[in-house]
Design a protein around this motif. Structure first.
Motif, PDB file in Angstrom:
ATOM      1  N   VAL A   1       1.306  -1.486   0.259  1.00 13.92           N
ATOM      2  CA  VAL A   1      -0.431  -0.337  -0.288  1.00 13.92           C
ATOM      3  C   VAL A   1       0.874   0.922  -0.238  1.00 13.92           C
ATOM      4  O   VAL A   1       1.608   1.748   1.052  1.00 13.92           O
TER       5      VAL A   1
ATOM      6  N   LEU B   1      -1.368  -0.783  -4.511  1.00 11.74           N
ATOM      7  CA  LEU B   1      -2.714  -0.380  -4.273  1.00 11.74           C
ATOM      8  C   LEU B   1      -2.322   1.719  -4.260  1.00 11.74           C
ATOM      9  O   LEU B   1      -1.230   0.985  -2.874  1.00 11.74           O
TER      10      LEU B   1
ATOM     11  N   SER C   1      -3.533   4.496  -3.029  1.00  8.66           N
ATOM     12  CA  SER C   1      -4.484   5.289  -1.910  1.00  8.66           C
ATOM     13  C   SER C   1      -4.016   6.956  -1.666  1.00  8.66           C
ATOM     14  O   SER C   1      -2.814   7.340  -1.353  1.00  8.66           O
TER      15      SER C   1
ATOM     16  N   LEU D   1      -4.543  -1.033  -7.582  1.00 12.76           N
ATOM     17  CA  LEU D   1      -5.649  -1.066  -7.797  1.00 12.76           C
ATOM     18  C   LEU D   1      -5.040   0.584  -7.493  1.00 12.76           C
ATOM     19  O   LEU D   1      -4.806   1.193  -6.468  1.00 12.76           O
TER      20      LEU D   1
ATOM     21  N   ILE E   1     -11.747  -0.363  -1.393  1.00 12.90           N
ATOM     22  CA  ILE E   1     -10.351  -0.898  -2.125  1.00 12.90           C
ATOM     23  C   ILE E   1      -9.993  -2.166  -1.835  1.00 12.90           C
ATOM     24  O   ILE E   1      -9.176  -2.652  -2.005  1.00 12.90           O
TER      25      ILE E   1
ATOM     26  N   ALA F   1      -8.830  -5.765  -3.365  1.00 11.88           N
ATOM     27  CA  ALA F   1      -7.390  -5.715  -3.088  1.00 11.88           C
ATOM     28  C   ALA F   1      -7.225  -7.060  -2.234  1.00 11.88           C
ATOM     29  O   ALA F   1      -6.475  -8.316  -3.311  1.00 11.88           O
TER      30      ALA F   1
END
Length: 492
Positions: free
Chosen positions: A23, A159, A161, A188, A282, A286
């Motif tokens: 992340v 991911l 964010s 993502l 999300i 994921a």
């Protein structure tokens, strides 16, 4: 309604195989000051909060990571914090959650992003933000990218964010997306801002309705137009999917493989606080993709997870146990929702057909359900993707079977049929035959037991007239409600 497949239940129960997600994004500290208000200040016309408690939780990209940890995944987190007390509190929370935070860098030139919420009797009165939204310096951005690249080989998903706090610049996004793509890793993104071009080449984006409207210039109140522009954006940026969160309307999946958006309806729940719901969405997607689930499964899973966290006060993270409980509750709701009136059933059949699914129709009394019924329904459904059962009302059964029948009332019969995995919809009809029901639903396949000849099947000519098919389904020998009743009352 979407049925929760067994593979989804297994993934949740298995904690998504403890896959690893990396992340990257804007880390925050969420602080809650709670208490009660009993008077107005004599100094100014403002309420006085008597402080009762203080709570801090990891927020922003760190809350995404919290959700992943709660679902059972392994998480590495990357971002920046300040050299301040809030930064120390945030890193301590990351450590306590068991995250790999070696890629969390310290920026001496900015404060740790924090949001302090003042809450009285469950009602938020004020929010105080501490932040610097300027882009990271070039050396710090490069150091962050290098730290992320060093951890990509161990990850199954990258991911991003983005809370627009300066970490995910266009350059940082491009470098990370390109690096992940070269390794075949899905990327993502929870996006922010007006310009989504920085996410070009990612696998999936999860904007909410307002964010997609801002990025496309579409009218947020025109849902069909908004989703159409979302599909244009998806194709232009080379994205595989876009999942649009729609609040009480659920979600819409745009993937290019279907001419229309795939809608995932929301499950009605009491909402206390929507803070962090996007993070849960999300994170759940994921987790699902990391475990090999398909996009529709993951969207449904994320929808259920979001429904759980909005029932909590404050920024909250989902757990695997909560998600499993939500799935169990959804299963019961799905069964009850299969029983529909004619107008609703017709709309559902049209939606299934628009999605390319073949709809099978059969009908009967299904009084005192037995293995012959179950086997027949399972065999009928094999001729399509959806099975709708037309069920005789009690009055209709009496007209066919006599005044002693049915043994089981129509609502109970409908509910038991809805509990069968082979059945996708149940609709009652009061007429002596289902011909009007068949004409209204226009099924692709009309199924009847093989004890009938095709010319005896009500609706056969109509179904064949619009290009449908009539199938005669083999029955299980020596299984009937009448035989069961006779054995129960051998003396008549």
């Amino acid at each position: 309604m979407f049925r929760v497949p067994e593979r989804v239940r297994a993934a949740v129960a298995g904690r998504f195989g403890a896959r690893r997600v990396l992340v990257v994004g804007d880390l925050m500290l969420d602080r809650y000051l709670t208490g009660a208000v009993g008077r107005i200040s004599p100094e100014a016309p403002v309420p006085v909060l008597r402080l009762g408690g203080e709570r801090v939780v990891a927020g922003g990209a760190a809350n995404v990571a919290r959700n992943l940890i709660g679902l059972g995944l392994s998480v590495a987190v990357a971002g920046v914090c300040g050299a301040d007390a809030d930064g120390s509190a945030l890193t301590a929370l990351l450590d306590a959650a068991g995250m790999d935070r070696a890629a969390v860098l310290v920026d001496l030139g900015r404060p740790t992003t924090s949001k302090t919420r003042v809450v009285a009797s469950g009602q938020q009165m004020l929010r105080i933000d501490s932040e610097d939204t300027a882009a990271l310096s070039a050396p710090l951005a490069d150091a962050l990218v290098q730290a992320v690249l060093a951890r990509l080989p161990d990850a199954q998903v990258l991911l991003l964010s983005d809370y627009a706090k300066g970490v995910l610049s266009a350059d940082v996004c491009a470098r990370l997306i390109d690096a992940a793509a070269s390794r075949g890793l899905p990327v993502l993104v929870d996006p922010k801002g007006r310009d989504f071009s920085r996410y070009r080449g990612a696998t999936l984006l999860t904007p909410n309705r307002a964010e997609l409207a801002l990025a496309t210039g579409a009218d947020a109140t025109d849902l069909d137009g908004l989703l159409a522009q979302g599909e244009v954006l998806r194709a232009a940026l080379g994205l595989r999917q876009v999942v649009v969160t729609l609040g009480e309307l659920g979600m819409a999946l745009l993937d290019g493989d279907h001419p229309q958006p795939t809608r995932v309806p929301a499950v009605a729940r009491e909402v206390f606080d929507v803070s962090g719901a996007g993070d849960t969405v999300i994170a759940s997607i994921a987790a699902g993709l990391a475990a090999g689930l398909d996009p529709i499964d993951t969207a449904h899973l994320a929808n259920l997870a979001a429904g759980v966290v909005v029932g909590h006060r404050g920024t909250a993270a989902i757990t695997a146990a909560e998600l499993a409980a939500a799935i169990a509750g959804e299963a019961a709701l799905e069964q009850a929702a299969k029983v529909r009136g004619l107008a609703d059933m017709r709309a559902q059949v049209e939606a299934w057909r628009a999605a390319g699914e073949r709809v099978v129709f059969t009908n009967g009394c299904f009084d005192l359900l037995h293995v012959g019924h179950v086997t027949y329904l399972e065999r009928a459904r094999r001729h399509g993707q959806r099975l709708v059962v037309g069920l005789n009302t009690d009055r209709s059964v009496r007209a066919l079977k006599g005044p002693e029948r049915p043994l089981i009332g129509e609502q109970d019969r409908a509910r038991v049929l809805a509990a069968l995995a082979a059945v996708d919809g149940v609709v009652l009809f009061d007429e002596d035959t289902p011909i009007e029901l068949i004409r209204a639903l226009r099924p692709d396949v009309l199924a009847k037991g093989a004890d009938y000849r095709e010319d005896e099947v009500v609706g056969a000519a109509e179904v064949k007239g619009w290009g449908g098919q009539v199938v005669l389904v083999p029955l299980v020998a020596d299984r009937s409600t009448s035989a069961i009743v006779a054995r129960m009352h051998p003396d008549g």
